[in-house]
Scaffold this motif. Structure first.
Motif, PDB file in Angstrom:
ATOM      1  N   SER A  73      40.017  58.406  19.671  1.00 46.07           N
ATOM      2  CA  SER A  73      40.781  58.813  20.856  1.00 46.07           C
ATOM      3  C   SER A  73      40.491  60.255  21.221  1.00 46.07           C
ATOM      4  CB  SER A  73      42.273  58.568  20.697  1.00 46.07           C
ATOM      5  OG  SER A  73      42.674  58.696  19.390  1.00 46.07           O
ATOM      6  N   PRO A  99      42.111  55.965  27.239  1.00 55.95           N
ATOM      7  CA  PRO A  99      41.261  54.819  27.572  1.00 55.95           C
ATOM      8  C   PRO A  99      42.138  53.565  27.592  1.00 55.95           C
ATOM      9  CG  PRO A  99      40.412  56.004  25.676  1.00 55.95           C
ATOM     10  CD  PRO A  99      41.755  56.566  25.964  1.00 55.95           C
ATOM     11  N   LEU A 124      35.563  51.332  18.069  1.00 52.82           N
ATOM     12  CA  LEU A 124      36.942  51.460  18.539  1.00 52.82           C
ATOM     13  C   LEU A 124      37.694  50.142  18.358  1.00 52.82           C
ATOM     14  CD1 LEU A 124      38.821  53.465  20.202  1.00 52.82           C
ATOM     15  CD2 LEU A 124      38.180  52.109  22.156  1.00 52.82           C
ATOM     16  N   ALA A 149      37.358  60.089  23.213  1.00 52.34           N
ATOM     17  CA  ALA A 149      37.591  59.506  24.532  1.00 52.34           C
ATOM     18  C   ALA A 149      38.284  60.494  25.454  1.00 52.34           C
ATOM     19  CB  ALA A 149      38.422  58.235  24.381  1.00 52.34           C
ATOM     20  N   VAL A 150      39.306  61.154  24.941  1.00 54.50           N
ATOM     21  CA  VAL A 150      40.061  62.080  25.779  1.00 54.50           C
ATOM     22  C   VAL A 150      39.197  63.267  26.182  1.00 54.50           C
ATOM     23  CG1 VAL A 150      42.033  63.622  25.824  1.00 54.50           C
ATOM     24  CG2 VAL A 150      42.250  61.387  24.814  1.00 54.50           C
ATOM     25  N   THR A 164      35.606  52.247  29.144  1.00 59.97           N
ATOM     26  CA  THR A 164      36.184  50.908  29.031  1.00 59.97           C
ATOM     27  C   THR A 164      35.075  49.868  29.074  1.00 59.97           C
ATOM     28  OG1 THR A 164      38.064  51.738  30.246  1.00 59.97           O
ATOM     29  CG2 THR A 164      37.918  49.376  29.994  1.00 59.97           C
ATOM     30  N   VAL A 190      36.956  62.206  28.992  1.00 56.81           N
ATOM     31  CA  VAL A 190      37.677  62.104  30.260  1.00 56.81           C
ATOM     32  C   VAL A 190      37.931  63.484  30.851  1.00 56.81           C
ATOM     33  CG1 VAL A 190      39.852  61.413  31.329  1.00 56.81           C
ATOM     34  CG2 VAL A 190      38.773  59.931  29.671  1.00 56.81           C
ATOM     35  N   LEU A 191      38.489  64.381  30.047  1.00 60.85           N
ATOM     36  CA  LEU A 191      38.900  65.680  30.587  1.00 60.85           C
ATOM     37  C   LEU A 191      37.703  66.573  30.893  1.00 60.85           C
ATOM     38  CD1 LEU A 191      42.020  66.278  28.376  1.00 60.85           C
ATOM     39  CD2 LEU A 191      41.904  65.422  30.689  1.00 60.85           C
ATOM     40  N   ILE A 214      41.652  50.434  27.178  1.00 62.98           N
ATOM     41  CA  ILE A 214      41.512  49.471  26.088  1.00 62.98           C
ATOM     42  C   ILE A 214      42.287  49.920  24.849  1.00 62.98           C
ATOM     43  CG2 ILE A 214      39.849  48.436  24.545  1.00 62.98           C
ATOM     44  CD1 ILE A 214      39.043  47.419  26.998  1.00 62.98           C
ATOM     45  N   LEU A 215      42.174  51.211  24.545  1.00 61.76           N
ATOM     46  CA  LEU A 215      42.859  51.738  23.362  1.00 61.76           C
ATOM     47  C   LEU A 215      44.358  51.535  23.511  1.00 61.76           C
ATOM     48  CD1 LEU A 215      42.722  53.295  20.743  1.00 61.76           C
ATOM     49  CD2 LEU A 215      42.830  55.393  22.031  1.00 61.76           C
ATOM     50  N   ALA A 265      44.575  59.754  30.973  1.00 64.60           N
ATOM     51  CA  ALA A 265      43.503  60.219  30.092  1.00 64.60           C
ATOM     52  C   ALA A 265      43.260  59.242  28.941  1.00 64.60           C
ATOM     53  CB  ALA A 265      43.825  61.603  29.543  1.00 64.60           C
TER      54      ALA A 265
END
Lengths: 384, 348
Positions: B320, A165, B304, B323-324, B286, B327-328, A167-168, A163
């Motif tokens: 983050s 990223p 970022l 981002a998370v 990404t 994704v989820l 890059i991070l 989960a």
């Protein structure tokens, strides 16, 4: 001296690669001659796509091996007056020598840097993928076979990493500050245990009925493993053969860490599927131990998809390494690896495109070759 | 279904909690804090000055307490100097010191203050996300239809010449990461030395006004990399559907090839790519970072990178979370959508 035309540049480059062409001819001749006897590898030469892919991958692999013979200049040498010169410019002070693909903004030879870069890329990417596979296979087999809490916990951890990223994660893990804290060494200590554990269990589960042979083999594996482990993870190899630059260790560990959850998921899925087959039930009835069944019954039968995924994943790892270089993370600015060369070249891209394009094309062709190879392997392994 | 969604949301909350803690831990390692202090105050601070600087801003409290502060479950750090001026994460200019609230973390809707941009994190994230949203929107518009058309055309006659060439094209695009195709595109289309000079090599001006000249290259670069994968999935799914019994029946009834593809095969073949398209969003994330850096488009990915390279703790945490969640959430939508599209699958 006049500058070279594009035809002359290409023919000169073609001639410089003679060790690679010779090597490729030899490998292809031998492989096609013996293809009846080499199983899946031999059948690869029946599929045109697989053969093209294999040829491209071999080209870069041999380039990495023979890089010293191919380069025309040292990859770090700066020649005054050659800054950003176009391809085919005669090298100042070197009679009859040319900067075949031009000079970069520090007046170094682009061609030699791309050739040397293949060495950096090809020494990290397959090895890192291998380590990720060892870890993914060991944990994935166990999670799929035992199921229950172990599976839940490991799957949650894998999804957690996925989960993130990418890059991070790289920005957090690959920095000089992190290196000071020793976290990469700690991660290496954990990640590098898996290959040793994998091989010990592999040998032990096969030979535990013959204690003498078992003891000898396990002892050899443990000594060799501990030797490599101490050198790679802690840089404490007493003989100094196994050694990894802290910079490199940092990159290596992060790449393995990012790749292994995906491998874990694939292996777990395959195990869940193969677990229900009759031969596994037969082995269970025979009274074989769980690790024997996992490593000697399930794993060999999952090899097809895993080999294909390995090729794809080496390509993906190459892309990841390029990404790291592109953001200037980890590798030293002097390093000729393709990602950082692209990154350096992009600053002047709209004025001097020639330093950035060759490494970009090199990286693309290697990944494309790996993808085609994977495609050919998949086609051939599905045939039976 | 309701239970399934609630369950997944629970897992999502747990994942966010774990991930933000990992980010928090990594950004709060001492060398990182030292870097933060030096970039914020003075590059040539001595070690003692660094400690004083960090201490006066509450950076040296135990990790869990600080994480609790950020979450909003522990009272925030507050320091009152001799002249009665307060310093801490809850202090807002213009708010009298008596009214400064004790808790101000994520749970109170306060995502903190960015040390790089000197702005509220929520403002930055909203502004940058809007810019990235436009990029994503155009990428999706270009990528999804092209990928589906390529995949359907390749899969409808498996093994044909069209199939071979389109499949090779899709493999080639998946083998070309954004930083490679971007560099090649700029060299071909935007370079002032040898190129065609059709488009601009930077997208900075697209932040104010999106035009064909400044947005084509970033959109093309991103769409190309994601496209190959979707196209290959569509091709596989289409090829499978074309071998199904009902297609043969339709053929035997005398339905034309066009009719079969459009009426019978297409709908069933598009179920699998739906999942793939949804799962492509995290990948795009990404890609966004690379493309925005390469084309200097100051969106979410760019923010970022700025946050990460300057160790801007609270902005990184904000990023983050976003981002998370992306994704989820896409995983959840793809699971739910799959159930609706394919009646044979039920979620229990």
């Amino acid at each position: 001296m006049d500058s070279l035309s594009w035809g002359q540049i290409l023919s000169q480059i073609f001639l410089l690669f003679w060790p690679v062409w010779t090597g490729m001819l030899l490998i292809f001749a031998i492989s096609i001659f013996t293809k009846e006897r080499t199983g899946l590898y031999g059948r690869l030469f029946d599929s045109p796509i697989g053969m093209i892919g294999f040829a491209v991958v071999m080209f870069w692999a041999l380039t990495a091996v023979f890089a010293d013979l191919i380069v025309t200049f040292d990859s770090l040498q700066q020649l005054s007056g050659m800054k950003n010169k176009p391809p085919g410019t005669p090298a100042r002070g070197y009679e009859g020598q040319y900067f075949l693909l031009g000079g970069d903004n520090l007046a170094r030879d682009v061609f030699s840097r791309v050739v040397m870069g293949s060495r950096t890329v090809l020494s990290i990417a397959p090895a890192a993928t291998m380590f990720a596979f060892m870890m993914g296979i060991t944990l994935g087999l166990a999670a799929g076979y035992f199921g229950g809490r172990l599976d839940t916990a490991l799957s949650f951890l894998a999804n957690l990493v996925l989960a993130f990223p990418v890059i991070l994660l790289f920005y957090l893990l690959v920095t000089p500050e992190i290196r000071v804290t020793g976290i990469p060494v700690f991660m290496a200590a954990v990640l590098f245990v898996f290959p040793v554990v994998f091989f010990v269990i592999l040998i032990n589960s096969r030979t535990y009925t013959q204690p003498v042979k078992r003891n000898a083999l396990v002892a050899i594996t443990l000594v060799a493993g501990a030797w490599a482990y101490s050198g790679l993870a802690f840089n404490m190899d007493p003989l100094g053969i196994f050694y990894m630059d802290p910079n490199l260790l940092n990159i290596f560990v992060s790449v393995v860490f990012v790749n292994s959850p995906t491998v874990f998921r694939i292996v777990r899925g395959l195990t869940l599927d193969i677990k229900t087959r009759d031969y596994v039930a037969a082995a269970q009835t025979r009274g074989e131990g769980p690790w024997y069944i996992m490593l000697w019954e399930i794993l060999p039968n999952a090899r097809g998809p895993l080999i294909v995924d390995f090729c794809l994943r080496v390509g993906y790892t190459t892309i990841l390494l390029g990404t790291l270089g592109f953001f200037g993370l980890g590798v030293s600015p002097e390093s000729p690896d393709w990602g950082s060369t692209i990154n350096e070249g992009r600053k002047l891209l709209s004025v001097f495109p020639h330093p950035a394009v060759p490494p970009a094309v090199a990286l693309m062709s290697l990944v494309l070759g790996l993808n085609l190879l994977a495609d050919g392997l998949r086609e051939q392994s599905l045939r039976d | 279904m309701g239970k399934f969604i609630i369950n997944r949301c629970g897992i999502m909350a747990l994942t966010i909690l774990c991930l933000t803690f990992v980010v928090f831990f990594l950004t709060n390692l001492h060398p990182n804090l030292e870097k933060l202090a030096k970039t914020q105050a003075n590059m040539r601070m001595t070690d003692d000055q660094v400690v004083t600087w960090l201490e006066s801003r509450g950076y040296l409290q135990p990790l869990f307490i600080r994480y609790g502060e950020w979450l909003g479950v522990v009272p925030s750090f507050l320091q009152t100097s001799e002249d009665g001026r307060q310093r801490g994460r809850c202090v807002r200019p213009g708010v009298p010191s008596e009214q400064t609230s004790r808790y101000c973390g994520v749970l109170q809707g306060n995502f903190g203050f960015s040390t790089v941009f000197k702005e509220e994190v929520s403002d930055i994230v909203a502004k940058r996300l809007a810019l990235t949203g436009w990029l994503m929107f155009y990428v999706m518009i270009v990528m999804v239809p092209t990928a589906l058309v390529v995949g359907v055309l390749a899969g409808m006659r498996e093994g044909s010449k069209t199939d071979r060439s389109l499949s090779t094209f899709s493999i080639a695009t998946t083998a070309t990461p954004e930083y490679v195709s971007g560099v090649i595109f700029i060299a071909i289309f935007a370079s002032s030395a040898v190129g065609l000079k059709w488009f601009k090599g930077t997208a900075t001006s697209a932040m104010d006004e999106i035009t064909f000249a400044n947005f084509t290259l970033p959109v093309m670069t991103m769409a190309l990399y994601g496209m190959g994968y979707i196209a290959r999935m569509t091709r596989a799914s289409m090829a499978e559907v074309m071998t199904a019994q009902y297609i043969r029946t339709a053929r035997l009834k005398g339905v034309s090839f066009h009719g079969i593809v459009l009426k019978h095969a297409l709908r069933n073949a598009l179920i699998a790519p739906f999942t793939v398209i949804m799962l492509q969003f995290p990948w795009l994330l990404t890609g966004v970072v690379i493309v925005e850096t390469l084309f200097n488009y100051k969106g979410f990915g760019w923010a970022l990178v700025q946050a990460a390279s300057n160790n801007d703790i609270e902005l990184l945490l904000g990023c983050s979370i976003v981002a998370v969640v992306v994704v989820l959430l896409t995983q959840l939508i793809s699971d739910i959508g799959y159930v609706y599209l394919n009646p044979r699958i039920r979620v229990n």
